[in-house]
Scaffold this active site. Structure first.
Site, PDB file in Angstrom:
ATOM      1  CG  ASP A 100      83.698  45.240 -51.173  1.00 34.37           C
ATOM      2  OD1 ASP A 100      82.743  43.964 -51.356  1.00 34.37           O
ATOM      3  OD2 ASP A 100      83.500  45.924 -51.839  1.00 34.37           O
ATOM      4  NE  ARG A 109      78.368  46.652 -52.038  1.00 34.67           N
ATOM      5  CZ  ARG A 109      79.424  46.587 -52.313  1.00 34.67           C
ATOM      6  NH1 ARG A 109      81.186  46.410 -51.864  1.00 34.67           N
ATOM      7  NH2 ARG A 109      78.919  47.933 -51.851  1.00 34.67           N
ATOM      8  NE  ARG A 156      87.130  52.759 -55.345  1.00 30.73           N
ATOM      9  CZ  ARG A 156      85.756  52.052 -54.514  1.00 30.73           C
ATOM     10  NH1 ARG A 156      85.446  51.094 -53.555  1.00 30.73           N
ATOM     11  NH2 ARG A 156      84.341  51.880 -55.549  1.00 30.73           N
ATOM     12  CD  GLU A 192      87.678  47.445 -50.854  1.00 34.18           C
ATOM     13  OE1 GLU A 192      86.110  47.991 -50.855  1.00 34.18           O
ATOM     14  OE2 GLU A 192      87.600  48.008 -52.070  1.00 34.18           O
ATOM     15  CB  CYS A 225      85.203  55.368 -47.417  1.00 35.80           C
ATOM     16  SG  CYS A 225      85.736  53.648 -48.206  1.00 35.80           S
ATOM     17  CG  HIS A 273      71.128  50.316 -57.684  1.00 36.58           C
ATOM     18  ND1 HIS A 273      70.207  49.855 -59.012  1.00 36.58           N
ATOM     19  CD2 HIS A 273      72.320  50.821 -57.947  1.00 36.58           C
ATOM     20  CE1 HIS A 273      71.093  49.527 -59.919  1.00 36.58           C
ATOM     21  NE2 HIS A 273      72.625  50.251 -59.427  1.00 36.58           N
ATOM     22  NE  ARG A 324      81.203  53.741 -53.740  1.00 41.55           N
ATOM     23  CZ  ARG A 324      80.511  54.304 -52.449  1.00 41.55           C
ATOM     24  NH1 ARG A 324      80.192  55.395 -52.192  1.00 41.55           N
ATOM     25  NH2 ARG A 324      80.643  52.901 -51.605  1.00 41.55           N
TER      26      ARG A 324
HETATM   27  C1  PEP Z   1      83.778  49.683 -49.329  1.00 39.70           C
HETATM   28  O1  PEP Z   1      83.131  47.942 -49.805  1.00 39.70           O
HETATM   29  O2  PEP Z   1      83.125  49.862 -48.055  1.00 39.70           O
HETATM   30  C2  PEP Z   1      83.307  51.028 -49.823  1.00 39.70           C
HETATM   31  C3  PEP Z   1      83.337  51.861 -49.925  1.00 39.70           C
HETATM   32  O3  PEP Z   1      83.028  50.688 -51.203  1.00 39.70           O
HETATM   33  P1  PEP Z   1      82.386  50.155 -52.348  1.00 39.70           P
HETATM   34  O4  PEP Z   1      80.778  50.705 -51.943  1.00 39.70           O
HETATM   35  O5  PEP Z   1      82.298  50.817 -53.889  1.00 39.70           O
HETATM   36  O6  PEP Z   1      82.774  48.150 -52.567  1.00 39.70           O
HETATM   37 MG    MG Z   2      84.508  48.069 -51.876  1.00 40.02          MG
END
Ligand code: PEP
Ligand code: MG
Length: 566
Positions: free
Chosen positions: A444, A454, A331, A420, A491, A193, A295
């Site tokens: 991801d 992650r 998305r 991803e 992204c 965060h 998102r």
């Molecule tokens: C990602 O996984 O890179 C992505 C953009 O989606 P999120 O971070 O929302 O999982």
């Molecule tokens: Mg993702």
């Protein structure tokens, strides 16, 4: 501001830069959270004390909601989700069980929070990340029952570098960028965060800095949010060099505007990541070509029941409108793992990141997907916006085709997939066959390529998108896209790294989506390199043995006009 010293060799520490820019200032340490007093008397009136604990948690929840009301979307959703923790009946009940054993109220809250924290940590992934939020709720509630001020950042009287073990979202969201020149934390990760909010607010930040909390308050430090370097008691020359770099960067950025282009006019769309209406209103005023990732699950993080078609249509309308004719890539709900949604919860999973998340959840709950697609189609009609809809966590060609069919059945023109999952990247020429575009979710993609959670800050080296293995997987996806002549964007956070952006473009990526504060440098980096140079940089990165070597190879071969201001 404190003036820099000139020691023979200043202490240099390296963490992970998660929000770009350099800064210099005195350290302000964020006090550790309030602890229950050792001499707290036991409870003699468990029922009355439970009422006090409940009241304290209610005050904490209301305070978090009040802070949310003044924050932007991303911060707002995080704060609201934290308020939900304070409202969790189970938490008060667990404290009640402690009170019944004769434990005092502050200790009862602490024990209840730690009981929950142990469960969250054992579950890993999404929950482990929320332990910071949970403990923040506990510390606030303890302060409330003790009648002392809530924990947090002391009042700042001069521009300062905030240093903490980790920052709770409630704290980060309300930082004043005019007084907080940089953030440094011992914990946290690339997608924590703190990282997301700092980038959103344009405050340079470094996470995972060892012994950060041992730096004495008032010590002058320089912080480099690009390289992750923190220099304690920096020499005058370094501070001066940073100042020159900032001035040069400001000047260069002011001269670099308009659509993304390489030096030889190869177009690369520069887009932004948003989490709701407020982000959209703010980002739409920026010099960007649209939205590359909306998102949508961020809008509903604190919803307890599924939003209706009408409710969703209104939100999407408000997001699309400010972008006029610019593209908005939406998305569909990416629920599960690190982004749990109460109304889309299918129950406990031992391994949520590998479970029913993203599009897999849509297959289990097609009603949620259809409601969302209907609302998106209505909002697109109402606004005439260039709406493109993509699915998260697609793994196979069948899934992609299934999603594209549903998107088109709802009257939406363009369907895409997020890549991803490494399997989808390797088979991109099949996965993309039935869709119009793809966007690489490198957060991801790194997690799954390197088998590293992650949310685990200490695994950041493995999660580094400069890992050559991650670059190989990206390259494979781009080859598949090129075979079918389907555009591939990025992204994930990697899109906002100016040097990595060059590599991505060299690999064949045609759009980059990032926090608005990162667009300027990426645009500038692109404008100083031709497509052929980007391809050479990509080759160099792919041939490197380690992530560090890949970065060093690109840094040393990139245009010095760019590296000089990074
Ligand atoms: C990602 O996984 O890179 C992505 C953009 O989606 P999120 O971070 O929302 O999982
Ligand atoms: Mg993702």
């Amino acid at each position: 501001m404190t003036s820099p010293n000139t020691p023979a060799s200043p202490e240099v520490r390296i963490g992970i830069g998660v929000s770009p820019g350099t800064a210099f200032g005195p350290v302000v340490q964020v006090a550790p959270p309030v602890r229950p007093p050792a001499d707290e008397p036991g409870s003699t009136d468990p029922e009355g004390d439970l009422e006090r604990v409940r009241a304290a948690l209610a005050v904490v929840a209301a305070d978090l909601d009040a802070r949310a009301a003044h924050a932007d979307d991303t911060a707002q959703q995080i704060l609201k989700a934290t308020a939900l923790i304070a409202r969790d009946r189970g938490l008060a009940k667990a404290a009640g069980a402690q009170l019944a054993k004769g434990v005092g109220p502050a200790h009862a809250i602490d024990a209840a929070v730690e009981q929950y924290a142990a469960q969250f940590e054992a579950l890993g992934g999404l929950f482990a990340e929320r332990v910071t939020d949970l403990r923040d709720v506990g510390a606030r509630a303890i302060a409330q029952v003790l009648g002392i001020p809530a924990p947090g950042i002391p009042k700042l009287s001069q521009p300062s570098v905030i240093v903490a073990e980790d920052l709770a979202p409630a704290e980060t969201a309300l930082l004043d960028p005019a007084l907080v020149v940089a953030i440094v934390t011992r914990a946290g990760g690339r997608t924590s965060h703190t990282a997301i909010l700092a980038a959103q607010m344009g405050i340079p930040a470094v996470v995972q800095l060892s012994e950060a909390t041992a730096i004495l308050a008032g010590t002058p430090v320089s912080v480099d949010g690009d390289t992750g370097e923190v220099v304690i008691d920096p020499p005058v020359e370094l501070v001066e060099e940073h100042r020159r770099r900032r001035a040069a960067r400001t000047q260069a950025l002011a001269a670099s505007t308009g659509p993304g282009r390489t030096a030889d006019e190869h177009p690369v769309a520069l887009l932004v990541n948003i989490g709701g209406v407020r982000d959209a209103l703010e980002a739409a005023t920026a010099d960007v070509e649209g939205v590359g990732l909306f998102r949508t699950e961020f809008v509903f993080l604190s919803a307890t029941t599924a939003p209706t078609v009408d409710q969703q249509t209104e939100i999407y309308r408000q997001v699309f409108e400010p972008f006029g004719r610019r593209r908005v890539v939406v998305r569909t709900l990416d629920a599960g793992a690190d982004k749990p949604l109460a109304f889309a919860n299918l129950g406990h999973e031992d391994n949520p990141a590998l479970g029913l998340r993203g599009l897999r959840l849509s297959a289990e709950r097609p009603d949620l997907l259809d409601t969302q697609l209907e609302a998106l189609a209505r909002a697109a009609d109402l606004t005439g916006a260039d709406v493109r809809v993509m699915a998260p966590m697609v793994a196979t060609a069948e899934e992609a085709a299934w999603f594209a069919r549903r998107v088109r059945e709802n009257g939406l023109a363009k369907a895409g997939v997020m890549i991803e999952v490494p399997g989808a990247a390797l088979r991109a020429r099949h996965v993309l066959a039935d869709v119009d575009f793809a966007s690489l979710g490198t957060n991801d993609l790194a997690q799954y390529t390197m088998a590293a959670d992650r949310m685990r800050g200490e695994l950041s080296d493995l999660l580094d998108p400069w890992q050559p293995a991650v670059l190989e997987v990206i390259a494979a996806a781009c080859r598949g896209g090129a075979e079918l002549d389907k555009p591939i964007g990025v992204c994930g956070e990697s899109a906002g790294d100016p040097l990595l952006a060059l590599v991505l473009v060299g690999l064949g990526v045609s759009s980059l989506s990032m926090a608005p504060s990162k667009v300027g440098l990426v645009r500038l980096a692109l404008a100083r390199h031709t497509l052929a140079q980007c391809q050479e940089l990509a080759e160099a990165a792919l041939h490197a043995r380690t992530a560090r070597d890949a970065l060093d190879a690109v840094r040393s071969a990139a245009n010095p006009e760019v590296t000089a201001i990074l």
